[in-house]
Enzyme design. Sequence first.
Site, PDB file in Angstrom:
ATOM      1  N   GLU A 141       5.259  15.360  -7.380  1.00  0.00           N
ATOM      2  CA  GLU A 141       3.809  15.289  -7.487  1.00  0.00           C
ATOM      3  C   GLU A 141       3.317  13.970  -6.892  1.00  0.00           C
ATOM      4  OE1 GLU A 141       2.653  15.290 -11.582  1.00  0.00           O
ATOM      5  OE2 GLU A 141       0.546  14.871 -11.146  1.00  0.00           O
ATOM      6  N   ASP A 196       2.139  14.130 -17.964  1.00  0.00           N
ATOM      7  CA  ASP A 196       0.798  14.173 -18.552  1.00  0.00           C
ATOM      8  C   ASP A 196       0.199  15.562 -18.313  1.00  0.00           C
ATOM      9  OD1 ASP A 196       0.214  14.243 -15.899  1.00  0.00           O
ATOM     10  OD2 ASP A 196      -0.765  12.293 -15.809  1.00  0.00           O
ATOM     11  N   ASP A 203       4.530  14.235 -13.252  1.00  0.00           N
ATOM     12  CA  ASP A 203       4.203  13.261 -14.293  1.00  0.00           C
ATOM     13  C   ASP A 203       4.218  13.922 -15.664  1.00  0.00           C
ATOM     14  OD1 ASP A 203       3.800  11.383 -12.379  1.00  0.00           O
ATOM     15  OD2 ASP A 203       1.611  11.529 -12.366  1.00  0.00           O
TER      16      ASP A 203
END
Length: 747
Positions: free
Chosen positions: A439, A514, A512
């Site tokens: 990403e 998140d 990530d």
Amino acid sequence: MAEETSGYNAENIQVLEGMEAVRKRPAMYIGDTGERGYHHLVYEVVDNSIDEAMAGYCSLVEVVVNKDGSVTVRDNGRGIPVDMHPTQGRPAIEVVLTVLHAGGKFDGSNYKVSGGLHGVGVSCVNALSDWMKVEVKRAGYLHSIEFSRGAVTKPLEKVCECGDETGTSVTFFPDHTIFSCRKFKPSVLAARLRELAFLNKGVTIRFCDEESDESGNPAEETFHYEGGIDEFVSYLNTNKTAISPVIHFEGSREVERVDGTYLIQAEVALQYTDTYSTIEQTYCNNIHTIEGGTHLSGFRRALTATVKSYGERTKLIKEKELDSLSGDDMREGLSVIVSVKVPQPQFEGQTKTKLGNGEVDGIVSSIVSDQLNTFFEENPAVAKVVIEKSLLANRAREAARAARESTRRKGVMDGLSLPGKLRDCSERDPEKTELYLVEGDSAGGSACKGRDRATQAILPLRGKVLNVEKARIDRILANAEIRTLITAIGCGFGEEWDVSKARYHKIVIMTDADVDGAHIRTLLLTFIYRKMPELIEKGYVYLAQPPLYKVERKKKTEYVLTDDQLTEKLLTLGLDDFEVKAKDGTVMEPTRARELLKLLAEIESTSKMVSERGFDPKALIVDDDTQGSGSSMLKKEFSSLSGFGYSIEDWFGDGKTANGPLVKLLDDVRNHGRQGLSVTRFKGLGEMDASELYDTTMNPEKRRMLRVRLDDAVKADQMFSLLMGDEVEPRRKFIEDNALNVRNLDF
Ligand code: 0RA
């Protein structure tokens, strides 16, 4: 000699040889001796009970994974015959359980079909079991007989009276000197039992996993469907928007074969949805024929011909559209179950799951053509919806073909020119290579610098990947990010897909930790699951596990993967010199105190996840060895906690104390654990430098990766539709239902 006169021992020797043959070459009888074969043992026994149900003598089948790892399959059928076998000089039950192929073929009827992939019967399971105990209620008595590795250890005996109850209970413990697998997977078993319940309407199948711990899986499930395969189709389409009712066809035909007349039965249920994917699940004698075969080809041919002829007749399809309209177009958005019952089926193909009996094609095709045509005549509005959907699909397919041809000319799809963004590795043997889907460009840069150039390739992905659940093929192929992916992976796409061309056998999604990362991960998994499912089936797809925290103490650096692990680490450090006291002064035992803290930590992380995390498909399970303890503790502990406050004396060895309500305890202990530590939270992959990223996440010697597995394809399909599809209401409900159970969603 005595042995020869009785004849019994001669039989006995033959039996032992049969059982020995199975033990010598188990794979020949059960497929393999890994996870698949291990689960197959259960199916083989269940199939016997299902046969009893198909014959109309049994309504309930129970499957229990016992605490000791054995499995019990119980039914309320007629019970295995216990009287003397006419020629073998021993009880029939002993014959059924020790002679290969002796299973249920007592009546020799050409009409009888029998389930079971290998059709080897329960005797095979007996041969491959460390022990087996069979109990039969029949003729007024409960009988019992026991075996070890196929040999009788306790002959048949009457245990007690049982009135007019009948039934069979088989308990077996697989022989661990033969199988490499050690544990039955509840999700795998449940998926198969659910499927069997759909295929055999009216039968109740109860599944109970007594081994299952606090992992959050339901320990007990009952499957019962009065609607049979019609309900199966509705179930497949849960979370999708239907644009037609469930349509049902069935019929049977007698066929002449050299040795007599056989009855072939066929049943079809289908429904259209507004999605762009197709589900075709076909079965022969309850066996999922993954590779299709003559029943599938018969169905497809009938659908194509009937839609075309109806469309032509009613002028819903224009003449110039007729030629280019293909079967694929008519199957867009279609979910269909085809189930046939065929005496003496022939299975072909790599995994022996392709139906080969030629006569089935014409039978299925004629039943579907006749009945679908009638249905269209009686329901013109539905016919119109189906045809309009097919025409739209056709136009998109034509556009995609044009796009594909233009890209092929440029050499993009065939791997001749790899995408510029791909930082490829030098090794060419796909067994040894890994592709990281990363990403963001900055993390991609770190990954590039840190990687092992020989074996690790990096493909940075910018921004969000297209949601393929909501896009037709033409838009999917027009998407630059997706085209890059297809080229890098190397297997082609659609009709040209070839898994053997995979350029890497590890495709690692690295995002990530998140909400955005979770979303991108889900989008990538949706793409792979929908368009390249073989990559998952082959076990090529992985999720990287970048650490969330860096913990430094003096000169030592450690990386911590999850909030739970960080809490655990801090609690271990913070729990020295520590006492929890109730209001009345009683001291809580240290082990209890530790449990209490774990419980508080669990409550905290659950509520945190609910508020901040993205969602991941539940049915795509990943092999994970570090799952924390589950939430059953929540239930057990809460009632006894209310009386506790806490106080901690001599906290720092300097006489300092702390006290307060329970909610503060966790923070206090954790903060105490933090003394002398430096804890850094990584907000994204980009915050790690190249060597940090390699050391923690990419180094094959040290990293932890999760492999994406597919236990229950039906559940996975539903989950992707739910999470990525158009229906808003079920998604809202899912989030609500799972808010308290959110641990299940955590990869
Ligand atoms: C042979 C003959 C009959 C039933 C069975 C086997 C049978 C086997 C299993 C295995 C699990 N459950 C089962 N239930 C029945 C026919 C018996 C008769 O004619 O009464």
